[in-house]
Design an enzyme around this catalytic site. Structure first.
Site, PDB file in Angstrom:
ATOM      1  N   GLY A  77      71.704 124.887 -18.495  1.00  0.00           N
ATOM      2  CA  GLY A  77      70.312 124.674 -18.887  1.00  0.00           C
ATOM      3  C   GLY A  77      69.476 125.949 -18.838  1.00  0.00           C
ATOM      4  O   GLY A  77      68.250 125.905 -18.966  1.00  0.00           O
ATOM      5  N   LYS A 108      82.646 117.351 -13.486  1.00  0.00           N
ATOM      6  CA  LYS A 108      82.270 118.715 -13.100  1.00  0.00           C
ATOM      7  C   LYS A 108      83.229 119.310 -12.060  1.00  0.00           C
ATOM      8  O   LYS A 108      83.212 120.505 -11.815  1.00  0.00           O
ATOM      9  CB  LYS A 108      80.846 118.737 -12.527  1.00  0.00           C
ATOM     10  CG  LYS A 108      79.793 118.059 -13.381  1.00  0.00           C
ATOM     11  CD  LYS A 108      79.466 118.879 -14.587  1.00  0.00           C
ATOM     12  CE  LYS A 108      78.365 118.319 -15.444  1.00  0.00           C
ATOM     13  NZ  LYS A 108      77.062 118.299 -14.855  1.00  0.00           N
ATOM     14  N   THR A 165      70.922 115.449 -14.206  1.00  0.00           N
ATOM     15  CA  THR A 165      71.222 114.757 -12.936  1.00  0.00           C
ATOM     16  C   THR A 165      70.029 114.878 -11.991  1.00  0.00           C
ATOM     17  O   THR A 165      69.632 113.908 -11.334  1.00  0.00           O
ATOM     18  CB  THR A 165      72.508 115.325 -12.292  1.00  0.00           C
ATOM     19  OG1 THR A 165      73.482 115.524 -13.315  1.00  0.00           O
ATOM     20  CG2 THR A 165      73.068 114.381 -11.247  1.00  0.00           C
ATOM     21  N   ALA A 171      75.208 120.853 -11.230  1.00  0.00           N
ATOM     22  CA  ALA A 171      76.163 121.944 -11.446  1.00  0.00           C
ATOM     23  C   ALA A 171      76.930 121.682 -12.730  1.00  0.00           C
ATOM     24  O   ALA A 171      77.012 120.545 -13.200  1.00  0.00           O
ATOM     25  CB  ALA A 171      77.132 122.038 -10.279  1.00  0.00           C
ATOM     26  N   GLU A 186      66.867 128.680 -10.173  1.00  0.00           N
ATOM     27  CA  GLU A 186      67.641 127.734  -9.354  1.00  0.00           C
ATOM     28  C   GLU A 186      68.262 128.450  -8.163  1.00  0.00           C
ATOM     29  O   GLU A 186      68.290 127.915  -7.051  1.00  0.00           O
ATOM     30  CB  GLU A 186      68.754 127.097 -10.200  1.00  0.00           C
ATOM     31  CG  GLU A 186      68.247 126.068 -11.191  1.00  0.00           C
ATOM     32  CD  GLU A 186      69.309 125.574 -12.144  1.00  0.00           C
ATOM     33  OE1 GLU A 186      69.132 124.471 -12.676  1.00  0.00           O
ATOM     34  OE2 GLU A 186      70.307 126.276 -12.371  1.00  0.00           O
TER      35      GLU A 186
END
Ligand code: 5RP
Length: 231
Positions: free
Chosen positions: A101, A125, A32, A87, A107
């Site tokens: 990931g 999600k 994303t 997320a 992050e």
């Protein structure tokens, strides 16, 4: 494109709309965020913006370099104006599970360095409860991996060391660590769980992001954007 990819693109564009001239922007990781990086590259070119980005992984760094986005570091800019990230699960209180990931440690540092954190995700999600049909990724020091695994198992939870793809043996993170995927079932008190985990020696970071998100854009199957804001 599938509805999910369309939704991801849509929310990525919405988040990039928050970027202003002169901003230092933190880039999360994942598919994303990849849309957001491409979109931001276009915006920088079209609007001739002076923007610098701090990537949270080799993945986002490589994409940003390919898209000719100027990069910087937290050493040079410890305070970011904005961070945009994806997320794996998000609840109505804007708490997250991240780390599919394996980029969760950087992050979290990037997200914590930002004045504002925007999360972008498709509606699959969204969850009523964090942990429902989802494990929590945990980054661990290789030296302590077995110790952490045993501690989690002894507490009655399930946990496995994440195996690599394209490589035999464990996944190695961008920081040279391992990932343990732990299944806690429905997480009633994510903050308490986070504290408990952080007390285990060898745990570098967890994929629980609690109380960090300011704004989330959720792309729906119906082609809309659901906006969730911190209360
Ligand atoms: C990586 C992450 C990603 O943000 C998360 O996995 C979402 O990725 P995608 O946008 O590909 O679904 O936490 O560590």
């Amino acid at each position: 494109l599938s509805w999910k990819e369309e939704a991801k693109k849509r929310v990525a564009a919405e988040a990039v709309g928050h970027v202003k001239n002169g901003y230092i922007v933190g880039l999360g990781s994942g598919s994303t965020v990849a849309y957001a990086i491409s979109n931001l590259s276009r915006k920088i070119k079209e609007e001739k913006l002076d923007v610098l980005c701090v990537p949270s992984s080799y993945q986002s760094s490589f994409i940003a370099v390919k898209e000719k986005i100027p990069l910087t570091t937290l050493d040079e800019y410890p305070i970011l104006d904005l961070a945009i990230d994806g997320a794996d699960q998000i609840d109505k209180k804007l708490n997250l599970i991240k780390g599919e990931g394996a980029a969760l440690a950087r992050e979290k540092i990037v997200a914590s360095s930002a004045k504002k954190l925007i999360i972008i995700a498709d509606e699959t999600k969204l969850t009523a409860n964090l942990g429902l049909d989802h494990h929590v990724p945990i980054e661990v020091l290789p030296f302590g991996a077995k110790f952490v695994l045993n501690r989690i198992l002894k507490s009655g939870w399930k946990a496995t060391l994440r195996e690599g793809k394209g490589k035999v043996g464990p996944v190695i993170t961008d920081n040279g660590n391992f990932i343990i995927d732990a299944d806690f079932g429905i997480i009633k008190d994510p903050r308490e769980l986070e504290m408990k985990l952080k007390n285990i020696p060898g745990i570098v970071e967890t994929g629980l992001f609690i109380g960090m998100v300011d704004l989330a854009y959720i792309g729906t199957k119906a082609g809309k954007i659901q906006k969730l804001e911190k209360k």
